[in-house]
Write an enzyme that holds these catalytic residues in place. Structure first.
Site, PDB file in Angstrom:
ATOM      1  N   LYS A 113     -10.547  -6.223  -2.645  1.00 55.64           N
ATOM      2  CA  LYS A 113     -11.284  -4.642  -3.234  1.00 55.64           C
ATOM      3  C   LYS A 113     -11.313  -3.584  -3.337  1.00 55.64           C
ATOM      4  O   LYS A 113     -12.097  -2.541  -4.600  1.00 55.64           O
ATOM      5  CB  LYS A 113     -12.036  -4.117  -1.334  1.00 55.64           C
ATOM      6  CG  LYS A 113     -12.622  -5.457  -1.128  1.00 55.64           C
ATOM      7  CD  LYS A 113     -13.207  -4.788   0.228  1.00 55.64           C
ATOM      8  CE  LYS A 113     -12.694  -5.153   1.351  1.00 55.64           C
ATOM      9  NZ  LYS A 113     -13.075  -4.936   2.585  1.00 55.64           N
ATOM     10  N   LYS A 153       0.752  -1.195  -0.147  1.00 61.30           N
ATOM     11  CA  LYS A 153      -0.114  -0.243  -0.041  1.00 61.30           C
ATOM     12  C   LYS A 153       0.815   1.159   0.117  1.00 61.30           C
ATOM     13  O   LYS A 153       0.746   2.778  -0.609  1.00 61.30           O
ATOM     14  CB  LYS A 153      -0.632   0.011   1.218  1.00 61.30           C
ATOM     15  CG  LYS A 153      -1.948  -1.134   0.874  1.00 61.30           C
ATOM     16  CD  LYS A 153      -3.235  -0.716   2.592  1.00 61.30           C
ATOM     17  CE  LYS A 153      -4.040  -1.961   1.814  1.00 61.30           C
ATOM     18  NZ  LYS A 153      -4.367  -1.643   3.388  1.00 61.30           N
ATOM     19  N   LYS A 172      -4.235 -11.320  -5.815  1.00 64.88           N
ATOM     20  CA  LYS A 172      -5.095 -11.451  -4.946  1.00 64.88           C
ATOM     21  C   LYS A 172      -6.323 -10.629  -5.357  1.00 64.88           C
ATOM     22  O   LYS A 172      -6.123  -9.603  -6.183  1.00 64.88           O
ATOM     23  CB  LYS A 172      -4.672 -11.310  -3.213  1.00 64.88           C
ATOM     24  CG  LYS A 172      -5.511 -11.814  -2.835  1.00 64.88           C
ATOM     25  CD  LYS A 172      -4.905 -11.177  -1.318  1.00 64.88           C
ATOM     26  CE  LYS A 172      -5.737  -9.247  -1.175  1.00 64.88           C
ATOM     27  NZ  LYS A 172      -5.657  -8.513  -0.206  1.00 64.88           N
TER      28      LYS A 172
HETATM   29  P1  AMP Z   1     -10.456  -6.908   3.911  1.00 62.32           P
HETATM   30  O1  AMP Z   1     -10.994  -6.661   2.161  1.00 62.32           O
HETATM   31  O2  AMP Z   1      -8.994  -6.507   4.053  1.00 62.32           O
HETATM   32  O3  AMP Z   1     -10.896  -5.849   4.520  1.00 62.32           O
HETATM   33  O4  AMP Z   1     -10.845  -8.387   4.486  1.00 62.32           O
HETATM   34  C1  AMP Z   1     -12.036  -9.463   4.916  1.00 62.32           C
HETATM   35  C2  AMP Z   1     -10.708 -10.515   4.656  1.00 62.32           C
HETATM   36  O5  AMP Z   1     -11.390 -11.116   3.600  1.00 62.32           O
HETATM   37  C3  AMP Z   1      -9.977 -11.448   5.914  1.00 62.32           C
HETATM   38  O6  AMP Z   1     -10.263 -12.353   6.582  1.00 62.32           O
HETATM   39  C4  AMP Z   1      -8.705 -11.477   4.103  1.00 62.32           C
HETATM   40  O7  AMP Z   1      -7.972 -12.456   4.546  1.00 62.32           O
HETATM   41  C5  AMP Z   1     -10.096 -12.075   3.581  1.00 62.32           C
HETATM   42  N1  AMP Z   1      -9.889 -12.023   1.697  1.00 62.32           N
HETATM   43  C6  AMP Z   1      -9.903 -10.628   1.170  1.00 62.32           C
HETATM   44  N2  AMP Z   1      -8.796 -11.022  -0.354  1.00 62.32           N
HETATM   45  C7  AMP Z   1      -9.530 -12.138  -0.002  1.00 62.32           C
HETATM   46  C8  AMP Z   1      -9.301 -13.201  -1.065  1.00 62.32           C
HETATM   47  N3  AMP Z   1      -8.581 -12.264  -2.066  1.00 62.32           N
HETATM   48  N4  AMP Z   1      -9.460 -14.685  -1.342  1.00 62.32           N
HETATM   49  C9  AMP Z   1      -9.713 -14.690   0.454  1.00 62.32           C
HETATM   50  N5  AMP Z   1      -9.844 -13.801   1.026  1.00 62.32           N
HETATM   51  C10 AMP Z   1      -9.582 -12.823   1.673  1.00 62.32           C
END
Ligand code: AMP
Length: 319
Positions: free
Chosen positions: A188, A104, A185
């Protein structure tokens, strides 16, 4: 989860689906981490709307607010309070080594201090509730490792205070990759149209995104030689269907990529359509979400406050 961007099937398969599966086996607390969201600028009205959207998505996925607590991080001030105390025992070098921080930070000209402190706040989220297990996707495994290091360092400096938490990763779906670029990966914050399937995408859009997914130059599925794009499609299917490895091999070996994509798209749509119906019902009930979040915060605040009191006491702060 952070209330930013659009939740996608990676968030669902890596975390949310796992949460629903374990919710009756543990006492669960599911947090919407708005203080983490503001480590990067968020438009205030949008942020507030996103918080309720995430809460509704948790519920639509099947989290039961009667047995679990769903709460917003900033509604329990103890998160920020403990984060400061943990900051003071955390070497900067540990934080600068975090992969997510480095990625980031590399994209920005000026890096906010909040971005560096992000994993310490996450450690506070976890240690505040003396959590035994944290169910996350693979990208968060490094932050969990850091949480354990911080807990152990604090415990050795000030005496046993925090439970050192374990990590729970799903067997399939822990790292869903971008459909347009299976080396990255699914994220979002990525903006490409063909990158992710968002949980609230209409079925036609879901089908289109999956049909366009990047594969490789082989004509059909060969499990031994499949490239990352095909492996990703198979992982998405398997994580939704719950099929065994053997069943996957029987079904997909030698299947042409066009047919594989159709089957993956139908599997995703068949799960997300009823999910989206539940979501629409939940958001149409006036006051329901606000009530769930208020109750969640009221239920967990006493646990959090006890931990803050204990931590202050251990450190010799004024209680
Ligand atoms: P965040 O997008 O950082 O708010 O992540 C929320 C949850 O989703 C966390 O537990 C991450 O590890 C999981 N996560 C986010 N992106 C992925 C992905 N591409 N594949 C699997 N898990 C994900």
């Amino acid at each position: 989860m952070q209330p930013t961007g659009n939740l996608h099937i990676g968030n669902y398969l890596g975390a949310l689906k796992n949460w629903v599966r374990i919710q009756n086996d543990y006492e669960c607390i599911f947090c919407i981490v708005d203080l983490h969201a503001i480590t990067q600028y968020q438009e205030p009205t949008e942020l507030r709307a996103k918080i309720e959207e995430i809460a509704a998505l948790y519920l639509a996925a099947g989290i039961d607010p009667k047995t679990c607590s769903i709460m917003v991080q900033s509604a329990v001030p103890a998160h920020a309070e403990l984060a400061w105390m943990l900051t003071c025992v955390t070497p900067v070098g540990w934080l600068e080594r975090m992969t997510q921080y480095k990625m980031k930070a590399a994209k920005q000209e000026s890096v906010g201090d909040g971005l560096l402190q992000y994993p310490v706040l996450m450690a506070a989220d976890i240690l505040l509730y003396q959590a035994g297990i944290v169910p996350v996707g693979e990208d968060q495994a490094q932050h969990l490792e850091l949480t354990r290091d911080i807990a152990q360092r604090f415990n050795s400096l000030y005496g046993e205070t925090f439970v050192v938490p374990g990590t729970s990763l799903p067997a399939v779906g822990a790292r869903i990759m971008g459909l347009d670029d299976p080396e990255q990966k699914m994220s979002k914050s990525a903006t490409g149209a063909g990158h992710a399937v968002a949980l609230l995408d209409p079925p036609a859009k879901i089908r289109k995104t999956i049909m366009r997914a990047t594969t490789d130059s082989n004509p059909a599925v060969d499990f031994a030689a499949a490239g990352p794009g095909v492996r990703n499609l198979l992982a998405i299917y398997q994580a939704f269907s719950g099929d065994t490895d053997d069943a996957m091999k029987r079904q997909f070996t030698d299947m042409r990529y066009g047919d594989l994509k159709k089957q993956v798209a139908e599997m995703v749509v068949s799960h997300l359509e009823p999910f989206q119906d539940r979501y629409r019902r939940i958001v149409s009930e006036p006051g329901y979400l606000a009530g769930v979040l208020r109750e969640g915060a009221e239920r967990v605040a006493p646990i959090a406050n006890d931990t803050v009191r204990l931590t202050k006491d251990r450190m010799g702060l004024y209680t």
